[in-house]
Design a protein around this motif. Sequence first.
Motif, PDB file in Angstrom:
ATOM      1  N   TRP A 102       9.910  -2.158   2.631  1.00 18.60           N
ATOM      2  CA  TRP A 102       9.060  -3.326   2.408  1.00 18.60           C
ATOM      3  C   TRP A 102       9.875  -4.480   1.851  1.00 18.60           C
ATOM      4  N   LYS A 105       0.798  -1.232   0.000  1.00 20.99           N
ATOM      5  CA  LYS A 105       0.000   0.000   0.000  1.00 20.99           C
ATOM      6  C   LYS A 105       0.829   1.280   0.000  1.00 20.99           C
ATOM      7  N   HIS A 106       2.150   1.164  -0.079  1.00 21.04           N
ATOM      8  CA  HIS A 106       3.048   2.330  -0.093  1.00 21.04           C
ATOM      9  C   HIS A 106       2.942   3.174   1.181  1.00 21.04           C
ATOM     10  N   ARG A 107       2.591   2.535   2.287  1.00 22.90           N
ATOM     11  CA  ARG A 107       2.587   3.246   3.582  1.00 22.90           C
ATOM     12  C   ARG A 107       4.003   3.453   4.078  1.00 22.90           C
ATOM     13  N   SER A 108       4.909   2.609   3.584  1.00 22.40           N
ATOM     14  CA  SER A 108       6.330   2.754   3.889  1.00 22.40           C
ATOM     15  C   SER A 108       7.077   2.803   2.566  1.00 22.40           C
ATOM     16  N   GLN A 138      11.852   0.255  11.995  1.00 23.69           N
ATOM     17  CA  GLN A 138      10.653   0.154  11.163  1.00 23.69           C
ATOM     18  C   GLN A 138      10.637  -1.163  10.391  1.00 23.69           C
TER      19      GLN A 138
END
Length: 169
Positions: free
Chosen positions: A70, A62-65, A143
Amino acid sequence: MNQLVNDKVALHDKEQQFAQTVAEQKSTIYTVCYMFSQDADEVNDLFQEVLVNLWKGFENFKHRSDIKTWVYRVALNTCISLDRKKRRSATVRLTMDINLFEDRDEDTRQVDMLHKRISKLQPFDRAIVLLWLENLSYDEIGQIVGITAKNVSVRLFRIREQLKQMSND
């Protein structure tokens, strides 16, 4: 018929995006795989497994990071899982490969010694060292592996102490 054409176009676009991501992140993936094995065939097997897992999860990313975060996470989780399976069913591998022209200077010996010591660490600690050696910040490491930056700092301190205590076997 239109839906079939749309599906083919969407799949082609996904494949193109995936191929581009792999091309951009290839060295990251190989670095992680190499940290879990020095055997070229095994590194290539690990690389293939990472690609399979990246492909499986690519649509859900989802491109949150950052994409690199990822990719690190998927690569580390894949290699750690396969390392655990390998350790459970450990086999002795025989080889007759000898390289008489192998570089044996002091720097090479030190790198070999460090790699051997790191390979003795638990997979999670090995992952943290790898990310640290890749010059990622404590926040980025945290992260990727799912702990706080402070915890990364503490673990790295303990890992360094553990590495110092290891013998040169």
